[in-house]
Design a protein around this motif. Structure first.
Motif, PDB file in Angstrom:
ATOM      1  N   VAL A   1      -4.931   3.852   2.665  1.00 16.45           N
ATOM      2  CA  VAL A   1      -5.715   3.597   3.877  1.00 16.45           C
ATOM      3  C   VAL A   1      -7.191   3.581   3.509  1.00 16.45           C
ATOM      4  O   VAL A   1      -7.941   2.692   3.931  1.00 16.45           O
ATOM      5  CB  VAL A   1      -5.420   4.652   4.971  1.00 16.45           C
ATOM      6  CG1 VAL A   1      -6.339   4.451   6.172  1.00 16.45           C
ATOM      7  CG2 VAL A   1      -3.963   4.609   5.396  1.00 16.45           C
ATOM      8  N   GLU A   2      -7.599   4.539   2.687  1.00 14.04           N
ATOM      9  CA  GLU A   2      -8.996   4.593   2.244  1.00 14.04           C
ATOM     10  C   GLU A   2      -9.385   3.300   1.520  1.00 14.04           C
ATOM     11  O   GLU A   2     -10.457   2.737   1.758  1.00 14.04           O
ATOM     12  CB  GLU A   2      -9.207   5.795   1.327  1.00 14.04           C
ATOM     13  CG  GLU A   2     -10.629   5.915   0.815  1.00 14.04           C
ATOM     14  CD  GLU A   2     -10.805   7.038  -0.186  1.00 14.04           C
ATOM     15  OE1 GLU A   2     -11.823   7.743  -0.082  1.00 14.04           O
ATOM     16  OE2 GLU A   2      -9.927   7.211  -1.069  1.00 14.04           O
ATOM     17  N   LYS A   3      -8.511   2.828   0.643  1.00 10.49           N
ATOM     18  CA  LYS A   3      -8.783   1.597  -0.102  1.00 10.49           C
ATOM     19  C   LYS A   3      -8.926   0.407   0.860  1.00 10.49           C
ATOM     20  O   LYS A   3      -9.849  -0.401   0.718  1.00 10.49           O
ATOM     21  CB  LYS A   3      -7.647   1.325  -1.096  1.00 10.49           C
ATOM     22  CG  LYS A   3      -7.899   0.114  -1.986  1.00 10.49           C
ATOM     23  CD  LYS A   3      -6.691  -0.314  -2.807  1.00 10.49           C
ATOM     24  CE  LYS A   3      -6.142   0.739  -3.703  1.00 10.49           C
ATOM     25  NZ  LYS A   3      -5.008   0.248  -4.539  1.00 10.49           N
ATOM     26  N   MET A   4      -8.044   0.317   1.833  1.00 14.55           N
ATOM     27  CA  MET A   4      -8.101  -0.792   2.794  1.00 14.55           C
ATOM     28  C   MET A   4      -9.385  -0.738   3.616  1.00 14.55           C
ATOM     29  O   MET A   4     -10.026  -1.770   3.841  1.00 14.55           O
ATOM     30  CB  MET A   4      -6.868  -0.780   3.697  1.00 14.55           C
ATOM     31  CG  MET A   4      -5.611  -1.214   2.981  1.00 14.55           C
ATOM     32  SD  MET A   4      -4.198  -1.331   4.085  1.00 14.55           S
ATOM     33  CE  MET A   4      -3.486   0.266   3.843  1.00 14.55           C
ATOM     34  N   ILE A   5      -9.761   0.434   4.042  1.00 16.27           N
ATOM     35  CA  ILE A   5     -10.994   0.582   4.824  1.00 16.27           C
ATOM     36  C   ILE A   5     -12.199   0.231   3.953  1.00 16.27           C
ATOM     37  O   ILE A   5     -13.123  -0.455   4.412  1.00 16.27           O
ATOM     38  CB  ILE A   5     -11.091   1.996   5.422  1.00 16.27           C
ATOM     39  CG1 ILE A   5     -10.044   2.145   6.541  1.00 16.27           C
ATOM     40  CG2 ILE A   5     -12.495   2.283   5.941  1.00 16.27           C
ATOM     41  CD1 ILE A   5      -9.912   3.537   7.110  1.00 16.27           C
ATOM     42  N   PHE A   6     -12.198   0.642   2.690  1.00 19.79           N
ATOM     43  CA  PHE A   6     -13.274   0.297   1.761  1.00 19.79           C
ATOM     44  C   PHE A   6     -13.384  -1.219   1.602  1.00 19.79           C
ATOM     45  O   PHE A   6     -14.476  -1.758   1.428  1.00 19.79           O
ATOM     46  CB  PHE A   6     -13.036   0.970   0.408  1.00 19.79           C
ATOM     47  CG  PHE A   6     -14.110   0.695  -0.598  1.00 19.79           C
ATOM     48  CD1 PHE A   6     -15.332   1.354  -0.525  1.00 19.79           C
ATOM     49  CD2 PHE A   6     -13.915  -0.238  -1.605  1.00 19.79           C
ATOM     50  CE1 PHE A   6     -16.342   1.091  -1.447  1.00 19.79           C
ATOM     51  CE2 PHE A   6     -14.915  -0.504  -2.534  1.00 19.79           C
ATOM     52  CZ  PHE A   6     -16.133   0.162  -2.452  1.00 19.79           C
ATOM     53  N   GLU A   7     -12.249  -1.910   1.664  1.00 15.03           N
ATOM     54  CA  GLU A   7     -12.221  -3.376   1.562  1.00 15.03           C
ATOM     55  C   GLU A   7     -12.471  -4.049   2.917  1.00 15.03           C
ATOM     56  O   GLU A   7     -12.241  -5.238   3.072  1.00 15.03           O
ATOM     57  CB  GLU A   7     -10.885  -3.831   0.981  1.00 15.03           C
ATOM     58  CG  GLU A   7     -10.690  -3.402  -0.460  1.00 15.03           C
ATOM     59  CD  GLU A   7      -9.305  -3.717  -1.004  1.00 15.03           C
ATOM     60  OE1 GLU A   7      -8.456  -4.274  -0.270  1.00 15.03           O
ATOM     61  OE2 GLU A   7      -9.072  -3.395  -2.189  1.00 15.03           O
ATOM     62  N   ASN A   8     -12.928  -3.252   3.887  1.00 20.21           N
ATOM     63  CA  ASN A   8     -13.273  -3.741   5.230  1.00 20.21           C
ATOM     64  C   ASN A   8     -12.084  -4.252   6.040  1.00 20.21           C
ATOM     65  O   ASN A   8     -12.262  -5.033   6.970  1.00 20.21           O
ATOM     66  CB  ASN A   8     -14.378  -4.813   5.178  1.00 20.21           C
ATOM     67  CG  ASN A   8     -15.679  -4.221   4.721  1.00 20.21           C
ATOM     68  OD1 ASN A   8     -16.075  -3.146   5.169  1.00 20.21           O
ATOM     69  ND2 ASN A   8     -16.354  -4.911   3.811  1.00 20.21           N
ATOM     70  N   LYS A   9     -10.894  -3.805   5.688  1.00 23.69           N
ATOM     71  CA  LYS A   9      -9.742  -4.130   6.525  1.00 23.69           C
ATOM     72  C   LYS A   9      -9.790  -3.233   7.758  1.00 23.69           C
ATOM     73  O   LYS A   9     -10.204  -2.085   7.683  1.00 23.69           O
ATOM     74  CB  LYS A   9      -8.438  -3.927   5.756  1.00 23.69           C
ATOM     75  CG  LYS A   9      -8.255  -4.948   4.644  1.00 23.69           C
ATOM     76  CD  LYS A   9      -6.902  -4.864   4.014  1.00 23.69           C
ATOM     77  CE  LYS A   9      -5.762  -5.288   4.865  1.00 23.69           C
ATOM     78  NZ  LYS A   9      -5.705  -6.650   5.320  1.00 23.69           N
ATOM     79  N   LYS A  10      -9.364  -3.763   8.872  1.00 20.23           N
ATOM     80  CA  LYS A  10      -9.385  -3.028  10.137  1.00 20.23           C
ATOM     81  C   LYS A  10      -7.996  -2.553  10.548  1.00 20.23           C
ATOM     82  O   LYS A  10      -7.852  -1.827  11.516  1.00 20.23           O
ATOM     83  CB  LYS A  10      -9.957  -3.909  11.254  1.00 20.23           C
ATOM     84  CG  LYS A  10     -11.332  -4.470  10.953  1.00 20.23           C
ATOM     85  CD  LYS A  10     -12.378  -3.415  11.037  1.00 20.23           C
ATOM     86  CE  LYS A  10     -13.766  -4.013  10.847  1.00 20.23           C
ATOM     87  NZ  LYS A  10     -14.626  -3.187  10.085  1.00 20.23           N
ATOM     88  N   SER A  11      -6.969  -2.981   9.779  1.00 21.88           N
ATOM     89  CA  SER A  11      -5.606  -2.657  10.182  1.00 21.88           C
ATOM     90  C   SER A  11      -4.645  -2.853   9.016  1.00 21.88           C
ATOM     91  O   SER A  11      -4.996  -3.437   7.995  1.00 21.88           O
ATOM     92  CB  SER A  11      -5.182  -3.561  11.340  1.00 21.88           C
ATOM     93  OG  SER A  11      -5.175  -4.920  10.920  1.00 21.88           O
ATOM     94  N   ILE A  12      -3.431  -2.359   9.230  1.00 25.45           N
ATOM     95  CA  ILE A  12      -2.317  -2.652   8.330  1.00 25.45           C
ATOM     96  C   ILE A  12      -1.546  -3.783   8.978  1.00 25.45           C
ATOM     97  O   ILE A  12      -1.102  -3.671  10.123  1.00 25.45           O
ATOM     98  CB  ILE A  12      -1.386  -1.440   8.163  1.00 25.45           C
ATOM     99  CG1 ILE A  12      -2.127  -0.255   7.544  1.00 25.45           C
ATOM    100  CG2 ILE A  12      -0.167  -1.824   7.310  1.00 25.45           C
ATOM    101  CD1 ILE A  12      -1.315   1.036   7.551  1.00 25.45           C
ATOM    102  N   ASN A  13      -1.395  -4.869   8.266  1.00 28.11           N
ATOM    103  CA  ASN A  13      -0.648  -6.012   8.774  1.00 28.11           C
ATOM    104  C   ASN A  13       0.721  -6.024   8.116  1.00 28.11           C
ATOM    105  O   ASN A  13       0.854  -5.675   6.939  1.00 28.11           O
ATOM    106  CB  ASN A  13      -1.403  -7.313   8.463  1.00 28.11           C
ATOM    107  CG  ASN A  13      -0.807  -8.513   9.160  1.00 28.11           C
ATOM    108  OD1 ASN A  13       0.333  -8.875   8.941  1.00 28.11           O
ATOM    109  ND2 ASN A  13      -1.603  -9.126  10.026  1.00 28.11           N
TER     110      ASN A  13
END
Length: 164
Positions: free
Chosen positions: A111-123
């Motif tokens: 989740v941290e990695k996704m947020i760092f990559e500016n993702k707003k959600s899990i698709n």
């Protein structure tokens, strides 16, 4: 649309399935929400603290309709992040994608990695793309809920600890 109407029932089902998945030596403790007066704000880091030797699991359970689970519906993120590098502790979110009959565990580090990559959600497409370290929970659809086997989390932890 969130799965709020099914959310509490999913939490009950998680606890039941956890107990079925592991031996009698495992434990699952439900931390009841201690709301601080604001919507979607709990003082708890997660919904459940589970244990199966030698691992402790901090699990937040979410149910969601549609293709994406927005991080805005995961206010426990900051609190759970404190546990990401602790030895023998597995922290993360289990999402039941209701429309896809899919139950998936996402470690807090992912989740941290996704947020760092500016993702707003899990698709749901992210899960199939194999870019992130998701753990698909083996599940069989029953009438409404999934019967899930959470022992794959033990395999995930064994592999994670072996890498360290």
């Amino acid at each position: 649309m969130s799965g709020a109407s099914k959310g509490k029932d999913f939490e009950k089902k998680f606890k039941e399935d956890w107990q079925k998945s592991f031996s009698n030596d495992s434990t699952v403790i439900r931390l009841y929400d201690q709301m601080s007066g604001f919507k979607k704000v709990s003082k708890n880091p997660c919904d459940f603290i589970c244990y199966s030797y030698p691992y402790q699991y901090l699990i937040e359970c979410k149910s969601h309709y549609g293709n994406t689970f927005p991080f805005s519906e995961f206010p426990q993120y900051e609190e759970m992040l404190k546990y990401k590098d602790k030895r023998n502790i597995c922290a993360g979110v289990i999402v039941w994608f209701i429309d896809h009959d899919t139950v998936v565990f996402t470690p807090i580090s992912e989740v941290e990695k996704m947020i760092f990559e500016n993702k707003k959600s899990i698709n749901i497409k992210d899960i199939k793309a194999d870019k992130y370290n998701f753990v698909i929970i083996p599940s069989v659809k029953k009438r409404v809920f999934m019967d899930s086997n959470y022992t794959v989390l033990e395999n995930y932890m064994n592999n994670r600890e072996a890498e360290d």
